[in-house]
Design a protein around this motif. Structure first.
Motif, PDB file in Angstrom:
ATOM      1  N   ASN A 358      46.496  34.466  58.261  1.00  0.00           N
ATOM      2  CA  ASN A 358      46.198  35.752  57.467  1.00  0.00           C
ATOM      3  C   ASN A 358      44.975  36.154  57.722  1.00  0.00           C
ATOM      4  O   ASN A 358      44.494  37.285  57.716  1.00  0.00           O
ATOM      5  CB  ASN A 358      46.588  35.607  56.363  1.00  0.00           C
ATOM      6  CG  ASN A 358      48.243  35.497  55.934  1.00  0.00           C
ATOM      7  OD1 ASN A 358      48.875  35.629  56.553  1.00  0.00           O
ATOM      8  ND2 ASN A 358      48.512  35.280  54.527  1.00  0.00           N
ATOM      9  N   ARG A 359      44.045  35.222  58.084  1.00  0.00           N
ATOM     10  CA  ARG A 359      42.512  35.363  58.181  1.00  0.00           C
ATOM     11  C   ARG A 359      42.268  36.591  59.303  1.00  0.00           C
ATOM     12  O   ARG A 359      42.811  36.385  60.228  1.00  0.00           O
ATOM     13  CB  ARG A 359      41.629  34.194  58.513  1.00  0.00           C
ATOM     14  CG  ARG A 359      41.566  33.388  57.117  1.00  0.00           C
ATOM     15  CD  ARG A 359      40.536  32.292  57.252  1.00  0.00           C
ATOM     16  NE  ARG A 359      40.948  31.280  58.544  1.00  0.00           N
ATOM     17  CZ  ARG A 359      39.970  31.078  59.187  1.00  0.00           C
ATOM     18  NH1 ARG A 359      38.636  31.412  59.117  1.00  0.00           N
ATOM     19  NH2 ARG A 359      40.163  30.224  60.422  1.00  0.00           N
ATOM     20  N   GLY A 360      41.330  37.467  59.078  1.00  0.00           N
ATOM     21  CA  GLY A 360      40.906  38.541  59.965  1.00  0.00           C
ATOM     22  C   GLY A 360      41.659  39.801  59.231  1.00  0.00           C
ATOM     23  O   GLY A 360      41.146  40.793  59.534  1.00  0.00           O
ATOM     24  N   LYS A 361      42.739  39.453  58.445  1.00  0.00           N
ATOM     25  CA  LYS A 361      43.384  40.472  57.717  1.00  0.00           C
ATOM     26  C   LYS A 361      43.145  40.482  56.356  1.00  0.00           C
ATOM     27  O   LYS A 361      42.967  41.385  55.559  1.00  0.00           O
ATOM     28  CB  LYS A 361      44.760  40.968  58.320  1.00  0.00           C
ATOM     29  CG  LYS A 361      44.712  41.411  59.583  1.00  0.00           C
ATOM     30  CD  LYS A 361      46.258  41.681  59.808  1.00  0.00           C
ATOM     31  CE  LYS A 361      46.523  42.360  61.394  1.00  0.00           C
ATOM     32  NZ  LYS A 361      47.739  42.915  61.675  1.00  0.00           N
ATOM     33  N   ILE A 362      43.437  39.155  55.892  1.00  0.00           N
ATOM     34  CA  ILE A 362      43.185  38.767  54.592  1.00  0.00           C
ATOM     35  C   ILE A 362      42.282  37.399  54.475  1.00  0.00           C
ATOM     36  O   ILE A 362      42.737  36.425  54.876  1.00  0.00           O
ATOM     37  CB  ILE A 362      44.751  38.505  53.841  1.00  0.00           C
ATOM     38  CG1 ILE A 362      45.553  39.618  53.934  1.00  0.00           C
ATOM     39  CG2 ILE A 362      44.406  38.392  52.420  1.00  0.00           C
ATOM     40  CD1 ILE A 362      46.910  39.286  53.255  1.00  0.00           C
ATOM     41  N   GLU A 363      41.025  37.614  54.107  1.00  0.00           N
ATOM     42  CA  GLU A 363      40.398  36.484  54.140  1.00  0.00           C
ATOM     43  C   GLU A 363      40.523  35.706  53.136  1.00  0.00           C
ATOM     44  O   GLU A 363      41.274  35.792  52.025  1.00  0.00           O
ATOM     45  CB  GLU A 363      38.961  37.007  54.214  1.00  0.00           C
ATOM     46  CG  GLU A 363      38.387  37.832  55.279  1.00  0.00           C
ATOM     47  CD  GLU A 363      38.832  37.192  56.584  1.00  0.00           C
ATOM     48  OE1 GLU A 363      38.784  35.990  56.840  1.00  0.00           O
ATOM     49  OE2 GLU A 363      38.976  38.214  57.658  1.00  0.00           O
ATOM     50  N   GLN A 369      42.235  35.233  45.337  1.00  0.00           N
ATOM     51  CA  GLN A 369      42.514  36.325  44.346  1.00  0.00           C
ATOM     52  C   GLN A 369      43.915  36.621  44.454  1.00  0.00           C
ATOM     53  O   GLN A 369      44.431  36.913  43.008  1.00  0.00           O
ATOM     54  CB  GLN A 369      41.473  37.553  44.920  1.00  0.00           C
ATOM     55  CG  GLN A 369      41.542  38.627  43.904  1.00  0.00           C
ATOM     56  CD  GLN A 369      40.813  39.884  44.280  1.00  0.00           C
ATOM     57  OE1 GLN A 369      40.003  39.580  45.219  1.00  0.00           O
ATOM     58  NE2 GLN A 369      40.842  41.077  43.527  1.00  0.00           N
ATOM     59  N   LEU A 370      44.624  36.838  45.277  1.00  0.00           N
ATOM     60  CA  LEU A 370      46.014  37.416  45.256  1.00  0.00           C
ATOM     61  C   LEU A 370      46.997  36.233  44.623  1.00  0.00           C
ATOM     62  O   LEU A 370      48.037  36.833  44.006  1.00  0.00           O
ATOM     63  CB  LEU A 370      46.575  37.657  46.940  1.00  0.00           C
ATOM     64  CG  LEU A 370      45.990  38.893  47.402  1.00  0.00           C
ATOM     65  CD1 LEU A 370      46.400  38.905  49.089  1.00  0.00           C
ATOM     66  CD2 LEU A 370      46.691  40.272  46.830  1.00  0.00           C
ATOM     67  N   ASP A 467      51.110  41.246  36.307  1.00  0.00           N
ATOM     68  CA  ASP A 467      50.063  42.297  36.797  1.00  0.00           C
ATOM     69  C   ASP A 467      50.562  43.305  37.493  1.00  0.00           C
ATOM     70  O   ASP A 467      49.983  44.451  37.903  1.00  0.00           O
ATOM     71  CB  ASP A 467      49.024  41.621  37.546  1.00  0.00           C
ATOM     72  CG  ASP A 467      48.491  40.482  36.862  1.00  0.00           C
ATOM     73  OD1 ASP A 467      47.881  40.485  35.593  1.00  0.00           O
ATOM     74  OD2 ASP A 467      48.619  39.108  37.280  1.00  0.00           O
ATOM     75  N   LEU A 468      51.858  43.247  38.004  1.00  0.00           N
ATOM     76  CA  LEU A 468      52.426  44.239  38.735  1.00  0.00           C
ATOM     77  C   LEU A 468      53.938  44.137  38.776  1.00  0.00           C
ATOM     78  O   LEU A 468      54.657  43.215  38.776  1.00  0.00           O
ATOM     79  CB  LEU A 468      52.119  44.269  40.201  1.00  0.00           C
ATOM     80  CG  LEU A 468      52.508  45.265  41.320  1.00  0.00           C
ATOM     81  CD1 LEU A 468      51.602  45.845  42.066  1.00  0.00           C
ATOM     82  CD2 LEU A 468      53.716  44.642  42.073  1.00  0.00           C
ATOM     83  N   LEU A 469      54.624  45.424  38.824  1.00  0.00           N
ATOM     84  CA  LEU A 469      56.246  45.680  38.874  1.00  0.00           C
ATOM     85  C   LEU A 469      56.587  45.936  39.725  1.00  0.00           C
ATOM     86  O   LEU A 469      56.362  47.180  40.402  1.00  0.00           O
ATOM     87  CB  LEU A 469      56.675  46.236  37.369  1.00  0.00           C
ATOM     88  CG  LEU A 469      57.985  46.346  37.196  1.00  0.00           C
ATOM     89  CD1 LEU A 469      58.922  45.035  37.104  1.00  0.00           C
ATOM     90  CD2 LEU A 469      58.568  47.455  36.184  1.00  0.00           C
ATOM     91  N   ILE A 589      46.861  47.129  45.652  1.00  0.00           N
ATOM     92  CA  ILE A 589      46.817  47.284  44.337  1.00  0.00           C
ATOM     93  C   ILE A 589      46.076  45.777  43.718  1.00  0.00           C
ATOM     94  O   ILE A 589      44.866  46.313  42.995  1.00  0.00           O
ATOM     95  CB  ILE A 589      48.251  47.600  43.446  1.00  0.00           C
ATOM     96  CG1 ILE A 589      48.650  48.986  43.952  1.00  0.00           C
ATOM     97  CG2 ILE A 589      47.863  47.371  42.056  1.00  0.00           C
ATOM     98  CD1 ILE A 589      50.068  49.259  43.507  1.00  0.00           C
ATOM     99  N   LEU A 590      46.384  44.826  43.995  1.00  0.00           N
ATOM    100  CA  LEU A 590      45.992  43.581  43.511  1.00  0.00           C
ATOM    101  C   LEU A 590      44.622  43.345  43.679  1.00  0.00           C
ATOM    102  O   LEU A 590      43.925  42.456  43.209  1.00  0.00           O
ATOM    103  CB  LEU A 590      47.043  42.558  43.754  1.00  0.00           C
ATOM    104  CG  LEU A 590      48.191  42.603  43.069  1.00  0.00           C
ATOM    105  CD1 LEU A 590      49.111  41.495  43.348  1.00  0.00           C
ATOM    106  CD2 LEU A 590      48.289  42.502  41.376  1.00  0.00           C
ATOM    107  N   LEU A 591      44.086  43.834  45.166  1.00  0.00           N
ATOM    108  CA  LEU A 591      42.828  43.537  45.657  1.00  0.00           C
ATOM    109  C   LEU A 591      42.088  44.661  45.235  1.00  0.00           C
ATOM    110  O   LEU A 591      40.792  44.686  45.704  1.00  0.00           O
ATOM    111  CB  LEU A 591      42.962  43.366  47.083  1.00  0.00           C
ATOM    112  CG  LEU A 591      43.507  41.893  47.539  1.00  0.00           C
ATOM    113  CD1 LEU A 591      43.387  42.203  49.038  1.00  0.00           C
ATOM    114  CD2 LEU A 591      42.749  40.865  47.064  1.00  0.00           C
ATOM    115  N   GLY A 592      42.207  45.732  44.539  1.00  0.00           N
ATOM    116  CA  GLY A 592      41.632  46.705  44.132  1.00  0.00           C
ATOM    117  C   GLY A 592      41.210  47.494  45.125  1.00  0.00           C
ATOM    118  O   GLY A 592      40.258  48.407  45.062  1.00  0.00           O
TER     119      GLY A 592
END
Length: 623
Positions: A358-363, A369-370, A467-469, A589-592
């Protein structure tokens, strides 16, 4: 003539085996039943679900009749004295040397030449063969110990040379090489009965037993002191084996309710005891231990700029283990619905490796955090795609899943499942699929769906709100009631409509006064729905999905439901796209990151059209 017998108890990382050795006399009819059971055991494992069809006859019986069985030592292995037989190996003695398989394979002249080259004689040459181990015991070291037992016995009985045939397809020849067996040059050839290449191996007892010399030596010295005779136990050797697949039609129902794997960390005494008891039970169908490969990947993920030699990698892995035996490192997970026992890295290391691409797109900071967020998902047909995609991508570390329905055959046009899952609750099925991707997830399920009685628990839990539905249910009352609760708690809602790639986002976390469904249902409340007529409910659904924007196919289907259609049409490709869209929105959303309320379309029929073809040609020349 009595059957000679010796019992050997061996230890592999504190996993105890019970190995029994019997020597069947070369003559005498008293032992035919015992030999028949041994042959059936061997042939069943060698048949390997059809991989070697010649070990099963036209009547379905497993057959491996060999005259070598008489006059040979036979070793059978169990976890405990009265448990099912899990493995077997045969040691043929000079008494039947003229029947050795290796002798027939080499031919008389080449066989005698080999013995002369090795300084051996027929009187001190032994042949070992037919090492077979049940699948569920192969990763527990049973093959190593059975081999060591047979080799130790040969050493004790005065063997100067051991010889045998070995398959090569799954690396059996390399496995025997770890015991000091070496291939005889020019002997590799394809054997139809085994459906693979076979090679002749030879082993000089004077040279030790390779990396297992100490173990073989220990078993050699213990062999004579453990002799005793217990015909009653031997009589039961074949009776407790697992039944053939054909025999499983007795009506035993599969477990449709289990959905949580059992976490076992051997470094804790209680977990070690549980793991040991589990291994001694009949609840394990297969063991999967790839911890060595996982450790190698861990090293590579941490140091991608380095290219380690094999020796350097082994050293790095030893440093990572820090003195802990590989079998005890990390976690074992038992999945009760399948019987599988799986060994994986510790939680953080497992997730670091699993999400490395995932790195490079989600570090990594964003990955962590997710995983701190809890996501609720209502409706697990379309919602199943979102849930599984989130588990794959690492969006969310905890989930609450709600669906009252069971998987039916017509669901399988869009829901990733197998035919043996039919009748399993959708919430149970979804939790199983997610746990098989990441066993460290925190999942709760609501098999009765979302109701007035369970609404508070679903949204609040034991003090840990979602935190999210993700809302993907078919019931209008639940769709509205869930949004009313989410808005009151300032929880964002994401919905995929499974048509034209329509994604609906309601940021109640940022806009607590926002009208439900962007105002498309007016001032209607969930409490008003029981008063609506069927026609009014149908109009409500059309208002929710925006009748003017739905696809022509879906619009046409509404009038046909209950007449020519059993329900509205849905496709797997649309559901898969919806899982991707929901996951992408949830991640933002969860990463702001920017992700506003609204309704968005990713219409593939529109996007995969000539107007969007970036490789379109003009006058034969690519644009």
């Amino acid at each position: 003539m009595p059957v000679e017998r010796r019992d050997i108890r061996t230890l592999d990382h504190d996993v105890r085996w019970h190995v029994s050795a019997f020597r069947i006399p070369r003559s005498g009819a008293d032992h035919a039943d015992r030999v028949s059971r041994l042959r059936e055991l061997r042939a069943r494992i060698l048949y390997d679900n059809g991989r070697r069809p010649e070990f099963r006859d036209a009547c379905g019986a497993h057959v491996d009749d060999q005259e070598l069985d008489y006059g040979a030592w036979h070793f059978i292995a169990r976890r405990h004295p009265r448990g099912p037989v899990l493995g077997y190996i045969r040691l043929s003695t000079p008494e039947t040397g003229e029947l050795f398989q290796s002798r027939a394979h080499l031919g008389e002249q080449r066989y005698e030449q080999l013995l002369a080259e090795e300084g051996a004689e027929p009187a001190n040459t032994y042949e070992h063969s037919r090492l077979v181990v049940e699948h569920r015991a192969r990763k527990l070291g049973l093959g190593v110990y059975l081999n060591a037992v047979a080799i130790g016995a040969a050493h004790h009985l005065g063997a100067k040379l051991m010889i045998g045939t070995s398959g090569t397809k799954d690396g059996q020849d390399r496995f025997h090489g770890r015991f000091g067996f070496h291939p005889v040059p020019g002997t590799r050839c394809y054997v139809e009965r085994y459906t693979e290449d076979v090679v002749i191996l030879r082993h000089r007892t004077a040279d030790g037993a390779g990396e297992y010399t100490d173990l073989v030596s220990e078993l050699r010295h213990r062999f004579p002191s453990l002799m005793h005779d217990d015909p009653a136990e031997w009589a039961s050797a074949g009776s407790e084996n697992p039944p053939e697949p054909a025999a499983l039609t007795s009506g035993v129902a599969p477990d449709r309710d289990a959905w949580q794997p059992v976490l076992l960390e051997p470094c804790h005494a209680a977990d070690y005891a549980t793991l040991t008891a589990l291994l001694e039970s009949d609840h394990i169908t297969a063991v999967y231990d790839t911890i060595d490969a996982q450790l190698a990947e861990l090293i590579s993920c941490r140091e991608p700029h380095l290219r380690h030699t094999e020796a350097e990698l082994e050293h790095k892995i030893e440093e990572q283990l820090a003195g802990v035996e590989p079998w005890a490192y990390g976690s074992w997970f038992w999945y009760p619905w399948s019987g599988r026992l799986v060994h994986v890295l510790p939680r953080e290391e497992f997730r670091l490796v699993r999400a490395d691409r995932n790195r490079g797109k989600i570090e990594r900071p964003q990955q962590r955090q997710l995983r701190e967020h809890r996501i609720g998902i209502i409706g697990l047909s379309v919602g199943n795609s979102a849930a599984v995609t989130m588990a794959l991508e690492g969006v969310g570390g905890a989930f609450r899943l709600a669906d009252f329905d069971d998987l039916s055959l017509s669901n399988m046009n869009r829901l990733r499942a197998s035919v043996h899952h039919l009748g399993v609750g959708k919430a149970v099925l979804c939790a199983r699929q997610m746990y098989e991707i990441d066993p460290y997830l925190d999942i709760e399920i609501f098999t009765g769906g979302l109701t007035d009685e369970t609404m508070t628990e679903f949204f609040h839990g034991d003090g840990t709100p979602i935190d999210l539905l993700v809302e993907e249910c078919d019931t209008p009352y639940v769709k509205i009631a869930a949004r009313e609760c989410a808005r009151a708690l300032r929880i964002p809602v994401v919905m995929d409509c499974n048509d034209r790639g329509m994604l609906d986002i309601e940021r109640f976390d940022l806009e607590p006064d926002r009208p439900l469904l962007h105002g498309r249902i007016g001032d209607l409340h969930a409490a008003d729905l029981p008063e609506l007529t069927p026609q009014a409910k149908s109009d409500l659904i059309l208002a929710m999905v925006d009748a003017d924007r739905i696809s022509p196919e879906l619009a046409a289907s509404f009038g046909e439901i209950g007449r020519t259609l059993s329900s509205w049409p849905q496709l797997a490709s649309d559901v898969a796209l919806g899982g991707a869209l929901v996951t992408s929105a949830a991640r933002r959303i969860l990463l702001g990151r920017p992700c506003e309320s609204g309704r968005f379309y990713v219409d593939l029929d529109h996007l995969i059209s000539p107007d969007y073809n970036t490789a379109a040609t003009h006058d034969g020349i690519p644009a």
